[in-house]
Design an enzyme around this catalytic site. Structure first.
Site, PDB file in Angstrom:
ATOM      1  CG  PHE A 130       2.583 -19.656 -85.217  1.00  0.00           C
ATOM      2  CD1 PHE A 130       2.600 -18.365 -85.714  1.00  0.00           C
ATOM      3  CD2 PHE A 130       2.501 -20.711 -86.111  1.00  0.00           C
ATOM      4  CE1 PHE A 130       2.522 -18.125 -87.080  1.00  0.00           C
ATOM      5  CE2 PHE A 130       2.425 -20.480 -87.484  1.00  0.00           C
ATOM      6  CZ  PHE A 130       2.433 -19.187 -87.965  1.00  0.00           C
ATOM      7  CD  GLU A 134       8.820 -19.414 -75.410  1.00  0.00           C
ATOM      8  OE1 GLU A 134       9.236 -18.875 -74.368  1.00  0.00           O
ATOM      9  OE2 GLU A 134       7.745 -19.092 -75.963  1.00  0.00           O
ATOM     10  NE  ARG A 174       3.053 -12.138 -72.049  1.00  0.00           N
ATOM     11  CZ  ARG A 174       3.493 -10.895 -72.273  1.00  0.00           C
ATOM     12  NH1 ARG A 174       2.628  -9.931 -72.554  1.00  0.00           N
ATOM     13  NH2 ARG A 174       4.765 -10.608 -72.197  1.00  0.00           N
ATOM     14  CB  THR A 234       5.945 -11.997 -67.497  1.00  0.00           C
ATOM     15  OG1 THR A 234       5.993 -13.394 -67.780  1.00  0.00           O
ATOM     16  CG2 THR A 234       4.865 -11.348 -68.357  1.00  0.00           C
ATOM     17  CD  GLU A 268       3.400 -12.900 -77.932  1.00  0.00           C
ATOM     18  OE1 GLU A 268       3.051 -13.951 -77.370  1.00  0.00           O
ATOM     19  OE2 GLU A 268       4.154 -12.062 -77.406  1.00  0.00           O
TER      20      GLU A 268
END
Length: 762
Positions: free
Chosen positions: A228, A232, A310, A439, A711
């Site tokens: 989730f 990362e 974002r 992005t 997402e």
């Protein structure tokens, strides 16, 4: 090319039998040692002295590592180098690692950690992002997206609405906690099994800490028990600790965090505070929107600058607003560094515009649906960052209204509320628009390695990390479709930096697209060579050769040459049966000096109708139904996509209604157990999730035109907040409910009886 049938999640049988291999299932090598981190007991202060003598004398303790033992650089920060692996002279949050105890057992290491003492001179603790911003304590300089001229636009507005919003964080609560297992290899190399979404990022951090070149470090991931976004960037520290100890001791070292440690040591979804100003004309068209975001980044950058970005990208959600000014501050506080979480800042931005619309609707005494519908973005409209929309917003909204008969739903809710004094229903629409791509343009690249063996079986290696989302199943489906063979002939290998280098994280909902496109390219290249072999074997024109269901066809007519025979023929002719491909998303770009560009390959749209029932005596509620239409493009695997959508919806509802992260004024996590932190269970999940795909044949940059589903569905859960708000207002129309999420039962109860009139009708 005929699409291979809708394959099931390939891990399902092994999961059911308990045979799937996670980090803790890897057999331990003889001599394995175990590590446990010692974290700071306070949130902010100067380290005066670290006392290790008593701990090092504990039975079975091998060594205790601190920053002094790092042969490389004491730094794990990715975007900004502001996060040491081990604290040196200062601590900046509760749980910040100071030392790493390695012993012959986890129990021995944990016992030794309890004997460590540290003298710290306390410093002031800041946990509020607005306070940090006032102190100019920022991670990066503020950023602003602009479209049109808001200053001039206010004079055209008939109605101007202003308010403040708050959204809390969210615990990732993956089933498998953070962990790593480092094994020494020959020539000083190290193999690291890590529960990470970003093997290359983990490899890079280990290289920096240990001083070893990246080619001496192999990071391997078979699968994760959930991520989730929480793995990362934050998986890197634990892998680096194990690798550091492994390099010094030349012994295997493992560290798997217990649940409480995982919750205390790691960052969450970013809490945000925001101020908005919204202007509408007489036709309920939004003419101007200004918003300022205060992001609680925590003590170090982690991924906060990208998350902040974002938030700005999605600050207008699925609406076209001609005049926008959105400013965002990334504020440094004394909490664990907050990090990626499904949606990556987008949900926080979307919540504010939905709150602004809800506030406007309440002020004008009209349904929010009217403002939402009137302002949906159309193809050709410009987002605040310059990209032009290719919109499915109206199609999703209209299909939801028609399919689920919104007039009847509203009528039924009105009748229910009129008949029930202490029970009220609420309904809200939640449209979404979510951009798909990293992005940061450079991350939009992937590689795949494909081998076809002489028995016709196929091996795939990609940079994708399987964490329950079904990406491996989709990769197999891509290969089986291109080769037109049975999916059982295809096997996907564990993700390894040795096989696939320089991988991007499995994140941003782009994993299937990037890696799937790379697999498609590799398989197509092999297929082209096989077409020439088949033409030679059958003495036919290569242009006439096609493949279907494991057979070679000439001009659409099946021949006797089947897949396995063709592969052997290619091998005999010394034709390569392997391919390493590279894919980079075309067309995307962004100019940071102008805050304009085309950052996304495409957008995903959708509309959800959320219905709730509120117990007006106790503040408790149920989510009766989530009825949604989701823009899937041309879904290549509706079964897996449906599972992702349903899971995202429930996770979003949890964030909006019940998951409450609580830190005290000293920066200590109080919601540090599953008795103190509530997540949706089967009893709090929606009674009904009705899902209809919006299938489109438009060209897009998704693999097989199958749009991402990782997402976007989480944002449908935001509708639960506004449905509950509407239910509260049905009971108490004069309630002044702050836009403060999550809307827990306690907050709902306070809203129900805030400024309660003497008599409540109905």
């Amino acid at each position: 090319m005929a699409m291979t049938r809708d394959t099931k999640h390939l891990d399902a049988p092994a999961h059911t039998r308990g045979e799937s291999i996670y980090l803790d299932d890897i057999p331990l090598i003889s001599g394995t040692l175990f590590g446990v981190a010692f974290g700071s007991p306070i949130a902010h202060g100067n380290i005066r002295e670290l006392h290790l003598n008593e701990a090092i004398q504990c039975p079975d303790v091998i060594r205790i590592f601190t920053y002094k033992d790092i042969p490389g650089e004491n730094q794990i920060g990715g975007i900004i180098p502001d996060e040491p692996l081990f604290a040196e002279t200062h601590v900046h949050y509760c749980g910040m690692p100071i030392a790493f105890v390695v012993a012959t057992s986890e129990a021995a290491a944990r016992h030794a950690v309890s004997k460590i003492k540290v003298d710290i001179d306390p410093l002031p603790v800041v946990t509020d992002p607005r306070e940090a911003q006032a102190n100019n304590d920022l991670i990066v300089p503020p950023r602003t997206f602009r479209l049109g001229d808001t200053t001039a636009a206010w004079q055209d507005c008939v109605h101007i609405i202003e308010a403040t919003t708050e959204t809390n964080g969210q615990e990732h609560l993956y089933i498998e906690t953070q962990g790593s297992y480092a094994l020494p290899q020959e020539n000083q190399a190290i193999r690291v099994y890590s529960s990470t979404q970003a093997p290359t990022a983990t490899q890079r951090v280990i290289s920096k800490i240990t001083g070893l070149a990246m080619h001496a470090i192999d990071v391997e991931v078979t699968r994760l028990g959930g991520g989730f976004g929480g793995k990362e960037d934050q998986a890197n520290a634990w892998a680096a600790m194990c690798a550091l100890a492994c390099r010094h001791l030349r012994a295997p070292v493992k560290y798997s965090l217990p649940r409480t440690d995982d919750m205390v040591f790691t960052g969450k979804r970013h809490p945000y505070s925001a101020d908005f100003k919204l202007g509408l004309d007489a036709d309920q068209k939004i003419r101007a929107y200004e918003v300022t975001f205060y992001q609680n980044a925590g003590a170090a950058a982690d991924l906060s600058p990208a998350v902040l970005e974002r938030t700005l990208f999605h600050c207008t959600n699925t609406y076209y607003i001609p005049n926008v000014r959105a400013t965002a501050y990334s504020c440094r506080t004394h909490l664990p560094p907050n990090t990626a979480f499904r949606g990556f800042g987008g949900p926080q931005g979307m919540f504010v515009i939905e709150a602004a619309i809800a506030k406007a609707a309440e002020t004008l005494d009209i349904p929010a649906i009217e403002i939402q519908r009137a302002n949906l973005i159309c193809s050709g409209d410009e987002f605040p960052y310059g990209q032009k929309a290719v919109s499915e917003a109206h199609a999703c909204w209209q299909k939801a209204e028609t399919l689920y008969d919104i007039d009847t739903l509203q009528e039924e809710i009105g009748e229910f509320n009129a008949k029930h004094r202490l029970s009220k229903k609420g309904l809200a629409f939640m449209p979404i628009c979510f951009g798909i791509s990293f992005t940061k343009t450079l991350l939009n690249q992937a590689r795949a390695l494909v081998h076809v063996y002489t028995d016709g079986s196929v091996s795939l290696s990609t940079g994708a990390v399987e964490m329950g989302q079904g990406v491996n199943s989709k990769m197999i489906q891509v290969a089986a479709t291109v080769f037109s063979i049975d999916p059982t002939l295809v096997r996907i290998q564990a993700t390894s930096t040795q096989r696939i280098a320089n991988t991007s994280p499995s994140a941003a909902s782009a994993t299937a697209d990037l890696n799937g496109k790379a697999v498609e390219m590799a398989c197509t290249a092999i297929l082209q060579r096989l077409r020439s072999v088949a033409a030679a074997e059958l003495q036919a024109n290569p242009e006439s050769i096609t493949f279907l269901d494991g057979l070679v066809h000439i001009d659409g007519i099946p021949t006797v040459l089947h897949w396995k025979q063709l592969i052997m023929a290619a091998y005999i002719r010394r034709v390569s049966l392997s391919e390493h491909s590279h894919y980079a998303t075309p067309q995307i770009h962004f100019d940071y000096t102008k805050e304009k560009g085309h950052p996304f390959a495409y957008h995903v749209y959708g509309t959800a109708i959320v219905i709730v029932t509120l117990d007006c005596l106790r503040g408790r509620y149920t989510v009766d139904a989530v009825k949604l239409v989701h823009d899937a493009g041309a879904s290549m695997n509706p079964t897996i996509d449906r599972g992702q959508i349903e899971g995202g919806v429930v996770q979003g509802i949890g964030w909006m209604t019940m998951e409450e992260v609580v830190y005290d004024e000293k920066g200590r996590l109080r919601s540090n157990t599953l008795s103190a932190y509530k997540v949706p269970d089967i009893y709090s999940a929606p009674a009904e999730i009705a899902l209809e795909f919006l299938h489109t044949d438009h060209d897009n940059l998704a693999v097989f035109r199958s749009k991402a589903v990782g997402e976007p569905p989480l944002m449908y859960g935001i509708g639960a907040y506004f449905a509950l708000r509407n239910a509260i207002l049905a009971f108490n129309p004069t309630a002044q409910i702050p836009f403060d999420a999550p809307l827990t039962p306690e907050k709902a109860l306070m809203g129900l009886y805030q400024k309660q009139p003497t008599h409540v009708a109905g």
